[in-house]
Write a protein that holds these residues in place. Structure first.
Motif, short mmCIF file in Angstrom:
data_model
loop_
_atom_site.label_atom_id
_atom_site.label_comp_id
_atom_site.label_asym_id
_atom_site.label_seq_id
_atom_site.Cartn_x
_atom_site.Cartn_y
_atom_site.Cartn_z
N ALA A 162 -23.01 17.52 -7.78
CA ALA A 162 -23.66 18.66 -8.44
C ALA A 162 -25.11 18.39 -8.86
CB ALA A 162 -22.84 19.06 -9.67
N ARG A 192 -16.42 6.97 -8.42
CA ARG A 192 -16.04 6.80 -9.83
C ARG A 192 -15.20 5.54 -9.95
NH1 ARG A 192 -14.53 13.10 -11.52
NH2 ARG A 192 -16.48 13.93 -10.68
N ARG A 203 -6.30 10.00 -6.63
CA ARG A 203 -7.37 9.47 -7.49
C ARG A 203 -7.87 8.18 -6.87
NH1 ARG A 203 -5.53 9.82 -12.59
NH2 ARG A 203 -6.57 11.81 -12.75
N THR A 204 -9.07 8.24 -6.29
CA THR A 204 -9.64 7.09 -5.61
C THR A 204 -11.00 6.78 -6.22
OG1 THR A 204 -10.57 8.60 -3.98
CG2 THR A 204 -8.47 7.64 -3.44
N PHE A 207 -14.71 9.04 -2.91
CA PHE A 207 -14.09 10.27 -2.40
C PHE A 207 -15.18 11.26 -2.04
CE2 PHE A 207 -14.80 12.64 -6.35
CZ PHE A 207 -14.91 11.61 -7.27
N GLN A 209 -16.65 15.27 -2.30
CA GLN A 209 -16.58 16.55 -3.00
C GLN A 209 -17.20 17.65 -2.15
OE1 GLN A 209 -18.59 15.67 -6.78
NE2 GLN A 209 -16.58 15.83 -7.78
N TYR A 259 -20.30 19.59 -20.34
CA TYR A 259 -21.24 20.60 -19.86
C TYR A 259 -20.64 22.01 -19.84
CZ TYR A 259 -18.39 19.38 -15.79
OH TYR A 259 -17.32 19.12 -14.96
N GLU A 276 -4.79 18.57 -10.12
CA GLU A 276 -6.00 19.37 -9.89
C GLU A 276 -6.53 19.18 -8.46
OE1 GLU A 276 -9.19 18.30 -12.57
OE2 GLU A 276 -10.68 19.15 -11.21
N LEU A 277 -6.84 20.32 -7.83
CA LEU A 277 -7.48 20.29 -6.51
C LEU A 277 -8.96 20.62 -6.64
CD1 LEU A 277 -5.67 22.35 -3.73
CD2 LEU A 277 -6.11 19.91 -3.83
N GLY A 279 -12.03 22.49 -9.54
CA GLY A 279 -12.36 23.07 -10.85
C GLY A 279 -13.38 24.18 -10.68
N HIS A 281 -16.07 26.07 -13.00
CA HIS A 281 -16.64 25.82 -14.33
C HIS A 281 -17.77 26.80 -14.64
CE1 HIS A 281 -15.56 21.59 -12.80
NE2 HIS A 281 -14.57 22.01 -13.55
N ARG A 283 -20.84 26.59 -16.45
CA ARG A 283 -21.62 25.49 -17.03
C ARG A 283 -22.76 26.01 -17.90
NH1 ARG A 283 -20.94 20.28 -13.21
NH2 ARG A 283 -22.48 19.39 -14.60
N GLU A 316 -19.89 26.94 -11.34
CA GLU A 316 -19.69 25.87 -10.36
C GLU A 316 -18.28 25.94 -9.75
OE1 GLU A 316 -18.70 21.80 -11.91
OE2 GLU A 316 -20.28 21.18 -10.54
N1 GAP Z 1 -19.15 18.60 -10.75
C1 GAP Z 1 -17.95 18.77 -11.48
C2 GAP Z 1 -16.96 17.74 -11.19
O1 GAP Z 1 -17.24 16.74 -10.56
P1 GAP Z 1 -14.47 17.11 -11.58
O2 GAP Z 1 -13.33 17.97 -12.09
O3 GAP Z 1 -14.72 15.82 -12.27
O4 GAP Z 1 -15.73 18.07 -11.64
C3 GAP Z 1 -14.13 17.89 -9.13
O5 GAP Z 1 -14.25 16.84 -10.04
C4 GAP Z 1 -13.10 17.60 -8.06
O6 GAP Z 1 -13.39 16.34 -7.43
C5 GAP Z 1 -11.67 17.44 -8.58
O7 GAP Z 1 -11.05 18.71 -8.70
C6 GAP Z 1 -11.02 16.60 -7.51
O8 GAP Z 1 -10.60 17.41 -6.42
C7 GAP Z 1 -12.17 15.72 -7.05
N2 GAP Z 1 -12.08 14.40 -7.69
C8 GAP Z 1 -12.53 14.04 -8.91
N3 GAP Z 1 -12.27 12.75 -9.15
C9 GAP Z 1 -11.63 12.27 -8.06
C10 GAP Z 1 -11.09 11.00 -7.69
N4 GAP Z 1 -11.19 9.93 -8.49
N5 GAP Z 1 -10.49 10.87 -6.49
C11 GAP Z 1 -10.40 11.93 -5.63
N6 GAP Z 1 -10.89 13.15 -5.93
C12 GAP Z 1 -11.50 13.33 -7.12
#
Ligand code: GAP
Length: 453
Positions: A162, A192, A203-204, A207, A209, A259, A276-277, A279, A281, A283, A316
């Motif tokens: 973002a 992350r 959760r990796t 990944f 986005q 935010y 969660e798939l 979000g 938001h 903002r 967003e």
């Molecule tokens: N810009 C807003 C944002 O990043 P988030 O809810 O933290 O929002 C959005 O992340 C999407 O990114 C999540 O819905 C998920 O699909 C994906 N995501 C977040 N962390 C992840 C992770 N550790 N592994 C895989 N996908 C992840």
């Protein structure tokens, strides 16, 4: 089998299919793997690319949304301004006994669960003070830019795409002459340093986005929030996801990200539970205001109708490509029965992927490997390959070849037989209905393209 075991059984089957058929491999597997990182194999990369392409087409093949591909490394001030340096943390605790590490807000089974801490006992254990005090742990990966590893050279791998969009707001607005409301969309890697990685691709640490920031007049925020909620859930339905497996879950006011003014998740019912798939938001104007303050550049919009100058608000939509991959794969996985050549039935595994997402669009089989059938088949392959991904298979009984394609989701299989030589027709078989039809060679391309593009 108990309900939980059935669910784990499905997960195990999906992980095993992923490896066996080349969808997903463990990263650096020959060295024992790297936790939280995965590699997409030959079929996986096709599926992932198709998901991203489907998203890209839906989100940017319209007048009001522009595309962008910003760099992963950004000026470190970006992350100060965005609040990630101060706020992008999870509370981390350790089990004093077995040293396993957890997010304090997501107490899970402890590694030493076989002894005393399984399931809810971990919570008890937490309550009884067997865990260390929670410490805030920043999830951003740090590295250095240039030759000297000093504090001044620190940069971060972006934890979301973002911010690349916000810092380019003025560039995109000025170069495209877009008027509000308009959006900027981007697909890209995010990183992350998650405390606990789990559930395969869910959760990796690395990944992808698929994010879109929609810039609007502040008074229109509720309207566009509702609009994007609707658009985004429909995207999953349109690409074949089962309605009963998707749900909206609003974030309670006290759990909102730093935010967000309002936020809602689209959740999918994975075999291990709802997760969660994506979000959506509201903002507010948080990000553009922060970047105005930190960069000194006015991230404003001038409305030439009303003559107002203001910082736009943002809605967003933030989806995970890797999580969507896992959801589409899980949703498509089925076991049913198929007739064999000798009139019996046998179990088959089938991926009922939407034809647009399927890694291979069509498979071509010569009935036998003689009398010119291979040559005809290969000519068909090279013609179709100009338009989409095709697979050629001449080994084993045709029934076996069907099973192999069903298992990786190929929507159509075409068999070339002796009649083909006589009248230029082939048998085309549909993965889902298993019905077979006779069509001319010259119609195959159109037949498949209608469904897969
Ligand atoms: N810009 C807003 C944002 O990043 P988030 O809810 O933290 O929002 C959005 O992340 C999407 O990114 C999540 O819905 C998920 O699909 C994906 N995501 C977040 N962390 C992840 C992770 N550790 N592994 C895989 N996908 C992840």
């Amino acid at each position: 089998m108990a309900k939980n075991e059935v669910k784990n059984d499905i997960m195990d089957k999906i992980v095993s299919l992923s490896k066996r058929r080349g969808f997903v491999f463990q990263s650096s597997e020959i060295y024992g793997g790297l936790n939280g990182c995965w590699d997409y194999g030959p079929l996986g990369v096709e599926l992932l690319n198709n998901i991203k392409l489907a998203w890209w087409k839906t989100m940017t093949y319209r007048d009001d949304i522009e595309g962008l591909d910003a760099s992963i490394l950004m000026h470190p001030k970006v992350w100060e301004a965005s609040g990630h340096i101060a706020n992008f943390t999870d509370p981390m605790i350790d089990c004093k006994e077995c040293k396993a590490r957890f997010r304090a807000d997501q107490i899970e089974d402890c590694e030493c669960g076989s002894r005393a801490y399984k399931g809810r006992k971990a919570i008890k254990c937490f309550e009884e003070g067997k865990f260390t005090e929670a410490r805030q742990f920043n999830l951003m990966f740090k590295t250095f830019i240039g030759a000297i590893e000093s504090e001044d050279a620190v940069v971060y791998l972006r934890p979301e795409t973002a911010q690349g969009i916000y810092v380019n707001f003025l560039n995109v607005k000025d170069s495209t002459r877009q008027k509000l409301p308009f959006g900027i969309a981007q697909i890209g890697k995010a990183f992350r340093n998650e405390i606990n990685t789990r559930n395969f691709l869910f959760r990796t640490r690395e990944f992808e986005q698929m994010e879109m920031q929609y810039f609007i007049r502040p008074e229109d925020d509720e309207k566009w929030y509702e609009y994007w909620k609707e658009q985004r859930i429909n995207w999953y339905f349109e690409h074949g996801m089962k309605k009963e497996k998707l749900n909206f879950v609003p974030h309670p006011a006290d759990k909102l990200a730093h935010y967000a003014k309002a936020a809602i998740d689209i959740e999918y019912q994975f075999p291990f539970g709802w997760g969660e798939l994506e979000g959506i938001h509201n903002r507010g104007n948080y990000d553009l205001t922060q970047h105005t303050q930190f960069s000194g550049k006015k991230m404003e919009y001038f409305d030439d109708q009303t003559k107002e100058r203001f910082i736009p608000n943002v809605i967003e939509t933030s989806a995970g490509a890797s999580r969507s991959f896992m959801a589409f794969l899980t949703d498509a996985y089925e076991e049913d029965e198929a007739p064999t050549a000798d009139g019996k039935v046998e179990k088959r595994t089938v991926l009922r992927l939407h034809p647009k997402l399927a890694p291979l669009k069509c498979a071509i089989f010569p009935l036998v490997n003689k009398d010119g059938l291979q040559e005809v088949s290969k000519n068909i392959v090279s013609d179709l390959q100009k338009s989409f991904k095709v697979f050629y298979d001449e080994s084993g009984a045709v029934g076996r070849r069907y099973r192999r394609q069903d298992e990786c989701g190929t929507p159509f299989c075409v068999t070339i037989d002796y009649d083909t030589i006589k009248d230029n027709t082939v048998t085309i078989r549909d993965r889902d209905s298993m019905k077979q039809e006779r069509i001319g060679i010259d119609r195959i391309k159109e037949y498949v393209m209608l469904k897969v593009l």
